[in-house]
Motif scaffolding. Structure first.
Motif, PDB file in Angstrom:
ATOM      1  N   VAL A 181      25.659  38.683  57.403  1.00  0.00           N
ATOM      2  CA  VAL A 181      26.578  38.705  58.648  1.00  0.00           C
ATOM      3  C   VAL A 181      28.061  38.710  57.778  1.00  0.00           C
ATOM      4  O   VAL A 181      28.828  39.322  58.103  1.00  0.00           O
ATOM      5  CB  VAL A 181      26.513  37.703  59.764  1.00  0.00           C
ATOM      6  N   LEU A 182      28.089  37.494  57.063  1.00  0.00           N
ATOM      7  CA  LEU A 182      29.584  37.387  56.328  1.00  0.00           C
ATOM      8  C   LEU A 182      29.739  38.535  55.267  1.00  0.00           C
ATOM      9  O   LEU A 182      30.906  38.992  55.344  1.00  0.00           O
ATOM     10  CB  LEU A 182      29.343  36.138  55.570  1.00  0.00           C
ATOM     11  N   ALA A 183      28.655  39.121  54.700  1.00  0.00           N
ATOM     12  CA  ALA A 183      28.843  40.359  53.967  1.00  0.00           C
ATOM     13  C   ALA A 183      29.343  41.293  54.506  1.00  0.00           C
ATOM     14  O   ALA A 183      30.059  42.117  54.065  1.00  0.00           O
ATOM     15  CB  ALA A 183      27.622  40.520  53.103  1.00  0.00           C
ATOM     16  N   SER A 184      29.003  41.737  55.783  1.00  0.00           N
ATOM     17  CA  SER A 184      29.520  42.626  56.432  1.00  0.00           C
ATOM     18  C   SER A 184      30.859  42.713  56.884  1.00  0.00           C
ATOM     19  O   SER A 184      31.657  43.555  56.790  1.00  0.00           O
ATOM     20  CB  SER A 184      28.308  43.041  57.687  1.00  0.00           C
ATOM     21  N   LEU A 185      31.073  41.199  57.132  1.00  0.00           N
ATOM     22  CA  LEU A 185      32.694  41.460  57.782  1.00  0.00           C
ATOM     23  C   LEU A 185      33.551  41.142  56.317  1.00  0.00           C
ATOM     24  O   LEU A 185      34.625  41.788  56.584  1.00  0.00           O
ATOM     25  CB  LEU A 185      32.735  39.733  58.142  1.00  0.00           C
ATOM     26  N   HIS A 186      32.892  40.736  55.055  1.00  0.00           N
ATOM     27  CA  HIS A 186      33.902  41.009  54.003  1.00  0.00           C
ATOM     28  C   HIS A 186      33.967  42.338  53.487  1.00  0.00           C
ATOM     29  O   HIS A 186      35.066  42.799  53.292  1.00  0.00           O
ATOM     30  CB  HIS A 186      32.941  40.073  52.785  1.00  0.00           C
ATOM     31  N   ILE A 187      32.751  43.224  53.613  1.00  0.00           N
ATOM     32  CA  ILE A 187      32.951  44.682  53.432  1.00  0.00           C
ATOM     33  C   ILE A 187      34.008  45.488  54.424  1.00  0.00           C
ATOM     34  O   ILE A 187      34.792  46.111  53.836  1.00  0.00           O
ATOM     35  CB  ILE A 187      31.538  45.358  53.445  1.00  0.00           C
ATOM     36  N   MET A 188      33.991  44.989  55.650  1.00  0.00           N
ATOM     37  CA  MET A 188      34.889  45.607  56.649  1.00  0.00           C
ATOM     38  C   MET A 188      36.183  45.158  56.350  1.00  0.00           C
ATOM     39  O   MET A 188      37.063  46.206  56.239  1.00  0.00           O
ATOM     40  CB  MET A 188      34.636  45.131  57.848  1.00  0.00           C
ATOM     41  N   MET A 189      36.783  44.044  55.765  1.00  0.00           N
ATOM     42  CA  MET A 189      37.851  43.686  55.466  1.00  0.00           C
ATOM     43  C   MET A 189      38.375  44.461  54.135  1.00  0.00           C
ATOM     44  O   MET A 189      39.613  44.789  53.918  1.00  0.00           O
ATOM     45  CB  MET A 189      38.220  42.101  55.403  1.00  0.00           C
TER      46      MET A 189
END
Length: 397
Positions: free
Chosen positions: A338-346
């Protein structure tokens, strides 16, 4: 989703380039409408990934062994899981824009901040393991080449850090302006110097024999990288060469539009993200503290296989080795994704968000989040050095 060739299909979606009257707006320039298309599409793709992994985070809570029926869902049913993910993705593209992007931006900020700390934990662990293994080989083989290798990489990382500081002062500051950037770079340089000195203090060396300048040099270089990421988001044209320049009609060119997404900080950030993801996926840590934090276990000593297992191996079939207990936390694994998905998004959107005029802009929020992440990382590394001194009754071996 960020490529200009995908725009023709994205225009058919309901949230594309709408004005206050919810009617489609004629293309007003690549930076206004075209980049908003890619921005919103990336947000919806990553929202789908984050929602999918968060669903499994809740579903896999307290799975202790493969005997739990939910463990079969974790390790199988791939067709149905891909089907669910595709369904969430399609649904995400029909979410009305409204305040979705603004709210999800702050979710991305928090998630990316936490994932940056996870990256730093992995780098600290990697540096400790690297230093320990090369010192062991140097002692076992009585060869100075291993010491020379450690010295070379330590020297190289410090040289790169000094070069980064110099370049940031040249390109991201002005003699009579950019005081925030000067403060950030100067303060982080002083903090890195302090942790490097602490790493070689005699008392720290006695409590942590494997501590040294190699780890400090890795952390220093990573801190300068995060500082560079922060300066690349400063919303001031004088202090940030990555901001697209506008022409007389206040429109950005196609080249500026592409540079907005694929600038050097974004590319380097993606490379580091991939390396850290591979590192956490391919091995468990040699340190119990890191395994406890990351909810994994050290590789257990191989047990004598039973007769049934021997038959399975001889036939080329795998057998279940998690009947007595899982080797990693399924729930925490999905939470990291979940955190990796948000990091990729940013990272893909360069931490930009739409402003009141409809243009994508950089905000001071992203600058402060990254700077705070660099400070938190330095404090975390400092804690790994002084914890054995402050808590002498605990085992930090």
């Amino acid at each position: 989703m960020l490529s200009p060739g995908v725009e023709s299909q994205l225009y058919k979606l309901p949230w594309v380039c709408e004005d206050e009257a919810q009617s489609p707006v004629v293309l007003r320039g690549h930076l206004d409408c075209g980049s908003l298309l890619g921005f919103r599409a990336v947000y919806r793709m990553c929202f789908a990934m984050a929602a999918f992994f968060f669903l499994f985070t809740l579903l896999m809570v307290c799975v202790r062994s493969s005997r739990d029926p939910r463990a079969a869902i974790q390790n199988g049913f791939w067709f149905f899981k891909f089907l669910i993910f595709v369904g969430i993705t399609v649904g995400a593209f029909y979410i009305p824009d409204g305040s979705f992007s603004k709210i999800w931006f702050y979710f991305g900020v928090v998630g990316s901040f936490l994932f940056t700390l996870i990256q730093l934990i992995l780098l600290i662990d990697f540096a400790h393991c690297w230093n320990q293994r090369w010192l062991c080989k140097a002692e076992e083989r009585d060869s100075p080449a291993w010491y020379a290798g450690l010295f070379f990489f330590t020297f190289l990382f410090y040289v790169l850090s000094i070069a980064a500081v110099t370049l940031m002062f040249i390109y991201y500051t002005e003699p009579s302006a950019c005081y925030e950037g000067k403060t950030f770079v100067g303060l982080n340089l002083i903090l890195c110097l302090c942790v490097s000195i602490v790493a070689v203090l005699p008392k720290v060396q006695d409590a942590q024999p494997n501590s040294g300048l190699l780890q400090a040099s890795v952390i220093t270089l990573y801190t300068m990288f995060v500082t560079w990421l922060a300066l690349s988001n400063v919303p001031d044209q004088k202090c940030n060469p990555h901001l697209p320049t506008s022409n007389a009609t206040d429109q950005a060119s196609l080249e500026d539009y592409r540079t907005l997404w694929w600038d050097a900080p974004s590319i380097v950030g993606l490379v580091i993200f991939i390396l850290c993801s591979l590192f956490i996926s391919l091995r468990s840590s040699d340190h119990r503290q890191v395994n406890s934090l990351m909810q994994t276990e050290e590789c257990p000593v191989a047990l004598e296989p039973t007769q049934q297992q021997q038959v399975a191996v001889s036939e080329g079939r795998a057998y279940d080795n998690e009947q007595d207990g899982v080797t990693y936390s399924y729930s925490f694994f999905h939470f990291c994704l979940v955190l990796a998905s948000l990091h990729i998004m940013m990272t893909l959107t360069n931490w930009y968000s739409p402003g009141e005029s409809g243009k994508l802009i950089s905000k001071w929020t992203s600058v402060w989040v990254k700077i705070c992440a660099s400070w938190a990382g330095l404090l975390l590394y400092l804690w790994t050095l002084v914890a054995p001194l402050l808590l002498p009754n605990r085992d930090f071996s």
